[in-house]
Design an enzyme around this catalytic site. Structure first.
Site, PDB file in Angstrom:
ATOM      1  N   ASP A  88     -15.392  -3.358  -1.670  1.00 14.04           N
ATOM      2  CA  ASP A  88     -14.881  -3.286  -0.312  1.00 14.04           C
ATOM      3  C   ASP A  88     -16.247  -2.981   0.502  1.00 14.04           C
ATOM      4  OD1 ASP A  88     -12.369  -3.100  -1.257  1.00 14.04           O
ATOM      5  OD2 ASP A  88     -12.697  -1.015  -1.634  1.00 14.04           O
TER       6      ASP A  88
ATOM      7  N   ASP B  75       0.759  -1.064  -0.120  1.00 19.05           N
ATOM      8  CA  ASP B  75      -0.109  -0.172  -0.086  1.00 19.05           C
ATOM      9  C   ASP B  75       1.118   1.368   0.174  1.00 19.05           C
ATOM     10  OD1 ASP B  75      -2.103  -1.700   0.251  1.00 19.05           O
ATOM     11  OD2 ASP B  75      -2.833  -1.025   2.239  1.00 19.05           O
TER      12      ASP B  75
END
Length: 248
Positions: free
Chosen positions: A131, A8
């Site tokens: 998500d 990330d």
């Protein structure tokens, strides 16, 4: 079972967040390319990159770091990227730069026509990222909760030619609480698109549980905080998954 280390990216650094909160970022490396090399040396067969800044602003923000990772390992293993990918030109540019897959999240929810066009133009390279929190899909870097049920939305994509769906349980992301196996399997069973689990992977027991449901359509898992914190050794996890696959 495909175990995919996550890298990330925030402000050019490799970080981990808790539940998607940009204010709760722990920096694990200032050299993302070196981190990519580390995971390849540990046996990774694919890498999962997230442009965190890009996810919030809606366009690429960590290009230099991403390109350095592609240059380092892109010829050896597939690299996939999500975050800030919301138009066809961006997809084309990233694929030309050497990415194997692009992940469309917010844009897939808000503009299904765009997703359909992307799959048509770049077949075999498009993954959808869904998500969810309490079964409801979130968008815009998880900052906005929609009324869409995950399974209902995913089924709409079946005819598009989506390569896979990454299903992230936001409530478990970065919390080391274990994968939400039940919700992941329920989603996989509801459609024909392969599912990649994400959010909460914590130990080898999670690997065992995931491998047990591989036949249900769960083909992989994103490995995040646990492999950075030391709670899970990636090489051991991949070895365990391979043994289970081979029936050992």
């Amino acid at each position: 079972m495909l175990l995919i280390p996550a890298i990330d990216l925030k402000d050019g650094q490799c970080v981990r967040l808790k539940q998607g909160d940009m204010d709760q970022a722990t920096v694990f490396s200032e050299d993302p390319a070196a981190m990519a090399r580390h995971w390849v040396e540990q046996g990774a067969r694919r890498l999962h990159l997230v442009d965190l800044n890009g996810a919030f602003v809606g366009k690429p923000r960590n290009e230099a770091a991403i390109k350095s990772i592609i240059a380092e390992v892109g010829d050896e293993i597939p690299v996939q990227l999500g975050g800030g990918i919301r138009d066809l030109n961006t997809i084309e540019r990233w694929l030309d730069d050497g990415l194997s897959y692009v992940i469309i999240g917010t844009a897939a929810v808000k503009n299904p026509g765009f997703l359909k066009d992307a799959c048509s133009a770049f077949g075999g390279h498009i993954i959808v990222g869904l998500d969810a929190k309490d079964g409801k899909v979130a968008t815009d870097g998880w900052s906005k909760l929609t009324g869409h049920e995950v399974a209902d939305l995913a089924r709409k994509y079946e005819d598009y030619g989506v390569e896979a769906i990454i299903y992230t349980d936001i409530g478990r992301d970065g919390m080391l609480q274990g994968i939400n196996i039940d919700a992941t399997v329920k989603l996989a069973q509801s459609m024909s698109i392969p599912v990649i689990a994400s959010g909460g992977l914590s130990n080898l027991a999670d690997i065992d549980n995931l491998c047990a449901v591989e036949g249900e359509g769960v083909e992989g898992v994103i490995c995040g905080r646990a492999i950075y914190s030391g709670d899970l050794n990636f090489a051991d996890a991949q070895a365990r998954a391979d043994k289970l696959r081979d029936g050992q």
